[in-house]
Enzyme design. Structure first.
Site, short mmCIF file in Angstrom:
data_model
loop_
_atom_site.label_atom_id
_atom_site.label_comp_id
_atom_site.label_asym_id
_atom_site.label_seq_id
_atom_site.Cartn_x
_atom_site.Cartn_y
_atom_site.Cartn_z
N ASP A 1 -44.25 8.73 -58.95
CA ASP A 1 -43.10 8.36 -58.15
C ASP A 1 -41.86 9.10 -58.61
O ASP A 1 -41.74 9.49 -59.77
CB ASP A 1 -42.82 6.85 -58.30
CG ASP A 1 -43.44 6.04 -57.18
OD1 ASP A 1 -44.00 6.64 -56.25
OD2 ASP A 1 -43.37 4.80 -57.25
N LYS B 1 -42.73 13.59 -52.32
CA LYS B 1 -42.64 14.72 -51.38
C LYS B 1 -43.79 14.77 -50.38
O LYS B 1 -43.97 15.77 -49.71
CB LYS B 1 -42.57 16.03 -52.17
CG LYS B 1 -41.30 16.16 -52.99
CD LYS B 1 -41.23 17.49 -53.72
CE LYS B 1 -39.94 17.62 -54.52
NZ LYS B 1 -39.87 18.90 -55.25
#
Length: 410
Positions: free
Chosen positions: A199, A221
């Site tokens: 994360d 992403k």
């Protein structure tokens, strides 16, 4: 009696499960040694007229049997192992002599040279027991033990397994941001991982410690937006696990405190893949603490409530009862609420909360970039804009904000 103290002790691991062990004396030495004997499954009898509160609690819960009297001849009958740890040298000598006659291995806290066994400095980590003996230098033993255990924990001490290691999936809470605040188990699993799905809010510095072969997937992403990002994370966990790889899902804070960890656990379960959940230190309590704010304090707050602020109070998706929260007298901790704090403050005031209620925002808590901005419910919206407070930040509302570690109110 040991004939030649210069000769090294012969190391051995005792399997004491179900076997009689006698501890003479209920003081600090017994308090330190009894938990390991209990964990080993020993049938422990304590002989002592008194005991520390912790040792007494072990007896009250049935972990040991306690005979509240002084040592008597014959107390060691049928014992496999004995720990002599009273403050009476004469009683220690008599118990040690009985152990010698009955050929029972005996540890003496007052006179190691008169004992037939020594207690090593011991550490345990995931099925490995490290036991260190350095003769009459217990501090050195402890230091060597600590160095070995720490090396095994953080992966700096190479100890490859020669038996095949089963792949695993672990949902690991990385803590609030400081890499030193991840749990020991979490750090160890990271050191064993083939794939780490990280994360953005996880302790990023830990990724630099990973071996070159480890594949790191940046969960922040993954494309297609927030909802699809979670689906993509779930799928990545499943695919890598099915390939027989050891996978760590590294999350900020605790996996189950607004971390969507249960969604990942459910997806894995539906795919027939077991996973381990490693709790983490939640930012809801650790970040305020790092900023000098206790979420509870005697005479100030007897409860604290943790709330997600990712949707505004007037949003139909909100599941929070803001009216009830406004009536609480304790501490309110809000996560993911920086951009909504103005509306949250308005809702609390509208439902009866004093506009002068103190509030603190702690940005980037526990990291080198940590900063604290103080306000009230009436001023917080403007303060956030003026100070350019940005996520991640933990918001603490209530009188505990005025408390400081030195006892003075802010």
């Amino acid at each position: 009696m040991v004939e030649n103290a210069e000769q090294p002790a012969y190391p051995v691991g005792l399997r004491l499960s179900g076997r009689r062990v006698v501890v003479i004396g209920g003081g600090q030495v017994a308090q330190r040694r009894l938990p390991a004997l209990i964990a080993a499954g020993a049938d422990v009898t304590l002989v002592s007229p008194s005991a520390t509160a912790s040792v007494e609690a072990m007896a009250e819960t049935g972990e040991i049997r306690w005979e509240r009297r002084r040592y008597e001849e014959g107390d060691l009958a049928d014992a496999w192992y004995v720990l002599v740890a009273t403050t009476d040298p004469e009683a220690n000598a008599r118990a040690s002599a009985e152990a010698e006659r009955t050929r029972t291995w005996c540890v003496r806290s007052d006179d190691a040279e008169a004992a037939t066994a020594w207690t090593p400095a011991t550490g345990r980590i995931e099925g490995v027991t490290v036991a260190v003996l350095t003769g009459n230098d217990p501090r050195r033993s402890a230091a060597v033990r600590d160095a070995i255990v720490e090396g095994l924990r953080d992966g700096t001490l190479a100890a490859p397994q020669h038996r095949s290691r089963a792949p695993f999936v672990a949902l690991v809470g990385g803590g609030p941001g400081d890499p030193d605040l991840i749990t020991v188990r979490g750090r160890r699993l990271l050191a064993e991982a083939d794939v780490v799905i990280a994360d953005r809010l996880g302790p990023r510095d830990l990724l630099d410690e990973l071996p070159p072969h480890v594949e790191v997937i940046d969960a922040a992403k993954i494309p297609y937006g927030r909802y699809m990002a979670q689906e993509a994370i779930n799928q990545a966990l499943i695919e890598h696990a099915r390939q027989g790889r050891s996978v760590v899902r590294l999350k900020g804070g605790d996996p189950f405190v607004f971390g969507r960890g249960m969604e990942e656990a459910q997806a894995l379960a539906e795919a027939g893949i077991p996973c381990t959940v490693v709790p983490g230190i939640s930012s809801s309590i650790s970040v305020p603490g790092a900023a000098g704010i206790p979420v509870t304090h005697r005479g100030v707050a007897h409860e604290f409530t943790v709330v997600s602020g990712h949707v505004a109070p007037d949003d139909p998706r909100s599941l929070v009862d803001w009216a009830s929260l406004a009536k609480l007298r304790g501490t309110l901790v809000i996560l993911m609420g920086v951009d909504k704090i103005g509306k949250i403050a308005e809702a609390l005031v509208a439902h009866g909360k004093d506009p002068a209620t103190p509030l603190a925002l702690v940005q980037e808590g526990t990291t080198a970039a940590q900063r604290r901005v103080d306000a009230t419910l009436a001023t917080v919206a403007e303060r956030v804009r003026a100070e350019d407070v940005r996520p991640p930040a933990v918001i603490v509302i209530g009188p505990v904000v005025r408390e400081a570690p030195d006892g003075h109110r802010r």
